[in-house]
Design an enzyme around this catalytic site. Structure first.
Site, PDB file in Angstrom:
ATOM      1  N   CYS A 102      32.036  37.841  39.774  1.00 36.25           N
ATOM      2  CA  CYS A 102      30.818  38.170  40.522  1.00 36.25           C
ATOM      3  C   CYS A 102      30.318  39.572  40.166  1.00 36.25           C
ATOM      4  CB  CYS A 102      31.140  38.071  42.019  1.00 36.25           C
ATOM      5  SG  CYS A 102      29.914  38.799  43.091  1.00 36.25           S
TER       6      CYS A 102
ATOM      7  N   SER B 101      40.138  41.490  40.438  1.00 35.62           N
ATOM      8  CA  SER B 101      39.873  41.150  41.843  1.00 35.62           C
ATOM      9  C   SER B 101      40.575  42.133  42.777  1.00 35.62           C
ATOM     10  CB  SER B 101      40.377  39.742  42.153  1.00 35.62           C
ATOM     11  OG  SER B 101      39.814  38.835  41.254  1.00 35.62           O
TER      12      SER B 101
ATOM     13  N   SER C 275      46.950  34.777  38.554  1.00 38.11           N
ATOM     14  CA  SER C 275      46.371  34.885  37.208  1.00 38.11           C
ATOM     15  C   SER C 275      47.396  34.369  36.219  1.00 38.11           C
ATOM     16  CB  SER C 275      46.054  36.350  36.890  1.00 38.11           C
ATOM     17  OG  SER C 275      45.741  36.486  35.522  1.00 38.11           O
TER      18      SER C 275
ATOM     19  N   ASP D 279      47.694  35.498  33.326  1.00 41.46           N
ATOM     20  CA  ASP D 279      47.951  36.546  32.326  1.00 41.46           C
ATOM     21  C   ASP D 279      49.233  37.349  32.544  1.00 41.46           C
ATOM     22  OD1 ASP D 279      45.513  35.763  31.340  1.00 41.46           O
ATOM     23  OD2 ASP D 279      44.392  37.440  32.186  1.00 41.46           O
TER      24      ASP D 279
ATOM     25  N   GLY E  20      45.522  35.491  27.716  1.00 41.20           N
ATOM     26  CA  GLY E  20      46.253  36.648  28.245  1.00 41.20           C
ATOM     27  C   GLY E  20      45.384  37.884  28.304  1.00 41.20           C
ATOM     28  N   ARG E  21      44.147  37.750  27.818  1.00 39.58           N
ATOM     29  CA  ARG E  21      43.218  38.886  27.786  1.00 39.58           C
ATOM     30  C   ARG E  21      43.861  40.043  27.021  1.00 39.58           C
ATOM     31  NH1 ARG E  21      38.642  39.669  31.513  1.00 39.58           N
ATOM     32  NH2 ARG E  21      39.363  37.972  32.794  1.00 39.58           N
TER      33      ARG E  21
ATOM     34  N   GLU F 159      45.155  36.353  22.358  1.00 36.74           N
ATOM     35  CA  GLU F 159      43.701  36.483  22.170  1.00 36.74           C
ATOM     36  C   GLU F 159      43.250  37.949  22.126  1.00 36.74           C
ATOM     37  OE1 GLU F 159      41.391  34.884  25.397  1.00 36.74           O
ATOM     38  OE2 GLU F 159      42.561  35.919  26.912  1.00 36.74           O
TER      39      GLU F 159
ATOM     40  N   ARG G 190      46.611  25.829   9.507  1.00 38.21           N
ATOM     41  CA  ARG G 190      45.625  25.416  10.518  1.00 38.21           C
ATOM     42  C   ARG G 190      45.687  26.370  11.716  1.00 38.21           C
ATOM     43  NH1 ARG G 190      44.932  22.301   6.802  1.00 38.21           N
ATOM     44  NH2 ARG G 190      44.461  20.074   6.933  1.00 38.21           N
TER      45      ARG G 190
HETATM   46  N1  LIG Z   1      36.210  47.640  39.388  1.00 36.24           N
HETATM   47  C1  LIG Z   1      35.729  46.684  40.167  1.00 36.24           C
HETATM   48  N2  LIG Z   1      34.946  46.977  41.226  1.00 36.24           N
HETATM   49  C2  LIG Z   1      34.461  46.027  42.024  1.00 36.24           C
HETATM   50  N3  LIG Z   1      34.698  44.708  41.838  1.00 36.24           N
HETATM   51  C3  LIG Z   1      35.453  44.359  40.807  1.00 36.24           C
HETATM   52  C4  LIG Z   1      36.010  45.306  39.907  1.00 36.24           C
HETATM   53  N4  LIG Z   1      36.731  44.636  38.964  1.00 36.24           N
HETATM   54  C5  LIG Z   1      36.592  43.349  39.264  1.00 36.24           C
HETATM   55  N5  LIG Z   1      35.860  43.151  40.363  1.00 36.24           N
HETATM   56  C6  LIG Z   1      35.481  41.891  40.991  1.00 36.24           C
HETATM   57  O1  LIG Z   1      36.520  40.924  40.804  1.00 36.24           O
HETATM   58  C7  LIG Z   1      35.998  39.820  40.059  1.00 36.24           C
HETATM   59  C8  LIG Z   1      37.094  39.210  39.219  1.00 36.24           C
HETATM   60  O2  LIG Z   1      37.557  40.192  38.280  1.00 36.24           O
HETATM   61  P1  LIG Z   1      37.965  39.749  36.790  1.00 36.24           P
HETATM   62  O3  LIG Z   1      36.866  38.978  36.162  1.00 36.24           O
HETATM   63  O4  LIG Z   1      38.429  40.977  36.102  1.00 36.24           O
HETATM   64  O5  LIG Z   1      39.145  38.710  36.997  1.00 36.24           O
HETATM   65  P2  LIG Z   1      40.632  38.949  37.493  1.00 36.24           P
HETATM   66  O6  LIG Z   1      40.647  39.118  38.963  1.00 36.24           O
HETATM   67  O7  LIG Z   1      41.233  40.040  36.675  1.00 36.24           O
HETATM   68  O8  LIG Z   1      41.306  37.546  37.195  1.00 36.24           O
HETATM   69  P3  LIG Z   1      41.914  37.014  35.804  1.00 36.24           P
HETATM   70  O9  LIG Z   1      43.109  37.881  35.493  1.00 36.24           O
HETATM   71  O10 LIG Z   1      42.307  35.633  36.096  1.00 36.24           O
HETATM   72  O11 LIG Z   1      40.814  37.130  34.818  1.00 36.24           O
HETATM   73  C9  LIG Z   1      34.830  40.392  39.286  1.00 36.24           C
HETATM   74  O12 LIG Z   1      33.932  39.395  38.889  1.00 36.24           O
HETATM   75  C10 LIG Z   1      34.231  41.334  40.311  1.00 36.24           C
HETATM   76  O13 LIG Z   1      33.468  40.641  41.247  1.00 36.24           O
HETATM   77  O1  LIG Z   2      37.450  31.449  32.018  1.00 37.58           O
HETATM   78  P1  LIG Z   2      36.783  32.627  31.409  1.00 37.58           P
HETATM   79  O2  LIG Z   2      35.834  33.278  32.319  1.00 37.58           O
HETATM   80  O3  LIG Z   2      36.233  32.280  30.061  1.00 37.58           O
HETATM   81  O4  LIG Z   2      37.889  33.737  31.155  1.00 37.58           O
HETATM   82  C1  LIG Z   2      38.884  33.627  30.219  1.00 37.58           C
HETATM   83  C2  LIG Z   2      39.904  34.689  30.535  1.00 37.58           C
HETATM   84  O5  LIG Z   2      40.488  34.419  31.780  1.00 37.58           O
HETATM   85  C3  LIG Z   2      41.884  34.306  31.632  1.00 37.58           C
HETATM   86  O6  LIG Z   2      42.198  32.954  31.449  1.00 37.58           O
HETATM   87  C4  LIG Z   2      42.563  34.783  32.893  1.00 37.58           C
HETATM   88  O7  LIG Z   2      42.303  36.143  33.064  1.00 37.58           O
HETATM   89  C5  LIG Z   2      42.204  35.127  30.400  1.00 37.58           C
HETATM   90  O8  LIG Z   2      43.442  34.791  29.848  1.00 37.58           O
HETATM   91  C6  LIG Z   2      41.017  34.796  29.533  1.00 37.58           C
HETATM   92  O9  LIG Z   2      40.749  35.837  28.637  1.00 37.58           O
END
Ligand SMILES: Nc1ncnc2c1ncn2[C@@H]1O[C@H](COP(=O)(O)OP(=O)(O)OP(=O)(O)O)[C@@H](O)[C@H]1O
Ligand SMILES: O=P(O)(O)OC[C@H]1O[C@](O)(CO)[C@@H](O)[C@@H]1O
Length: 423
Positions: free
Chosen positions: A91, A123, A166, A168, A211-212, A266, A294
């Site tokens: 978001c 998040s 997550s 990751d 794994g980002r 990745e 491959r």
């Molecule tokens: N620094 C921040 N400040 C405010 N909101 C944040 C911040 N970082 C992330 N968010 C909020 O958390 C949401 C999810 O963060 P992100 O896309 O980094 O995934 P994640 O929680 O790390 O999960 P995953 O590891 O599965 O990708 C973002 O779309 C945003 O809404």
């Molecule tokens: O599903 P999306 O938004 O393409 O995000 C992919 C990313 O999310 C994850 O699956 C979880 O953070 C990462 O490993 C990957 O880089």
């Protein structure tokens, strides 16, 4: 809470009337549903009003029908399901103060002052910021007549408990994040399948895993599949990796191996921070060794499917502990993350974990690779050392038959012995 002969008894209805909301955010992961179920049932058992916030932070910002009360049966029959039944999102709005202001208003309107955030490092970083800003957000809402002075006073404390969901395993402070184990199952299943076709055709396969910026999935996948080479972001390959890789692959073929497996995370990079992609690795192998090569990109398959038993239990335990942490909190309590430490569910300060997770990113940006690995934690470090040691070891001469081909039984003993030795 009552003590009965040394064990704690949590009384039904002990926290009647409190409002708790649970939401899932970022990439979904297997086991999130188990956590949601556990939060809802524990909350209801304690007498709380439990709300779902649908679609992650977006639902919190948008409010309306995204915030709904849950009941006991809303979470029936979901423990085995992959994904998250309440939706997840990335978001943009929540990254801006304006978005967080709307989110705060929606929480106050619904009487919610306890949040269970299930998501990855992003998040939880967002949650940390939200909690820090909470008093000033309420002040602004009051000043602009969006809430009353009574509401400002009644909802002045926001309590947050985070669960790391997550695939990751990239969040400092917990041994395992919810979903990692299931993703590893997906990866290993895929590698095993690839190995059989690679064997038939004497091919080299390059498998890209998610794994980002964290190499945990790649590293454990490489260890558990006996991959010949692995590229992980925290420990970039040496400058002459092309030469080393080709030498290693050649050695394995000379030892009688019919196939090669290379795992590329990745987020893999070289020592200058430039990406090492699966396609680049393929080019190096084809140009230098002319092997039939491959690439398989596993992609979102890793995040899909049913959760493993481990993730179901992890989600369930963490969810219940999160509710207890919220119920036991007072105005002086720091927001926490429910973590796995050994086999224990423990509460660790959210701010500290966020700080350490950011420190890993900083160490990588500064090209301080050893520091980055150390900050990932002991288990990561040990896995990396083990993998490096195993791939460096060369089989002794009696591992080969008269034709110079590897004796399969020897390899099995060799691998198991060394794995035990370093574990
Ligand atoms: N620094 C921040 N400040 C405010 N909101 C944040 C911040 N970082 C992330 N968010 C909020 O958390 C949401 C999810 O963060 P992100 O896309 O980094 O995934 P994640 O929680 O790390 O999960 P995953 O590891 O599965 O990708 C973002 O779309 C945003 O809404
Ligand atoms: O599903 P999306 O938004 O393409 O995000 C992919 C990313 O999310 C994850 O699956 C979880 O953070 C990462 O490993 C990957 O880089």
């Amino acid at each position: 809470m009552t003590e009965i002969e040394g064990s704690k008894f949590i009384e039904r209805g002990a926290h009647k009337g409190k409002g708790i909301a649970v939401f899932t955010s970022g990439g979904d992961s297997q086991g999130m549903n188990a956590a949601v179920r556990s939060v809802v049932r524990m909350g209801i058992y304690l007498g709380c009003k439990v709300y779902f916030i649908r679609e992650g932070y977006q639902g919190m910002v948008d409010g309306g029908s995204n915030i709904v009360e849950a009941n006991w049966s809303s979470v029936s029959c979901i423990i085995h399901k992959g994904g998250t039944i309440i939706g997840s999102a990335r978001c943009k709005d929540f990254r801006e103060r304006e978005g967080r202001l709307k989110a705060a208003k929606n929480l106050v309107e619904n009487g919610i002052t306890n949040l269970v955030v299930i998501g990855g490092d992003g998040s939880l970083t967002g949650a940390d910021l939200f909690r820090q800003e909470w008093p000033s957000l309420l002040d602004e809402l009051l000043k602009t007549n969006q809430i009353t002075a009574e509401q400002r006073e009644k909802y002045k404390f926001l309590q947050i408990a985070g669960l790391v969901g997550s695939i990751d395993n990239d969040f400092c402070g917990t041994d395992m994040t919810i979903g990692t184990d299931s993703a590893l199952h997906r990866i290993i299943e895929a590698i095993d399948a690839i190995v059989s076709t690679a064997y038939s055709h004497q091919r080299t396969f390059i498998m890209e895993v998610m794994g980002r910026h964290c190499g945990y999935l790649a590293l454990v996948a490489a260890l558990t599949s006996e991959a010949d080479y692995a590229f992980v972001p925290e420990s970039p390959a040496p400058d002459n990796w092309q030469k080393k890789l080709c030498l290693k692959l050649e050695q394995e073929r000379q030892a009688g191996q019919r196939l090669n497996i290379i795992i590329v995370s990745e987020g893999a990079i070289d020592r200058n921070g430039d990406p090492i992609t699966a396609e680049l690795v393929k080019k190096v192998v084809v140009d230098n060794l002319h092997q039939d090569t491959r690439v398989t990109v596993l992609g979102h398959v890793q995040r899909g499917g049913n959760p493993s038993a481990f993730d179901r239990i992890l989600g369930s335990r963490m969810g219940a502990e999160a509710v207890m942490a919220l119920m036991e909190a007072d105005e002086t309590t720091e927001p926490c993350v429910i973590s796995l430490d050994g086999n224990q569910a423990v509460r660790v300060p959210l701010m500290e974990c966020v700080k350490q997770t950011k420190a890993v990113a900083q160490a990588m940006a500064d090209k301080e690779w050893e520091k980055a690995v150390a900050l990932r934690g002991k288990s990561f470090m040990r896995n990396l050392e083990t993998y490096k040691m195993l791939t460096r070891l060369k089989p002794p001469k009696d591992a080969f038959d008269e034709q110079g081909r590897g004796k399969v039984r020897f390899y099995v003993h060799f691998f198991i012995y060394n794995l035990n030795y370093v574990a």
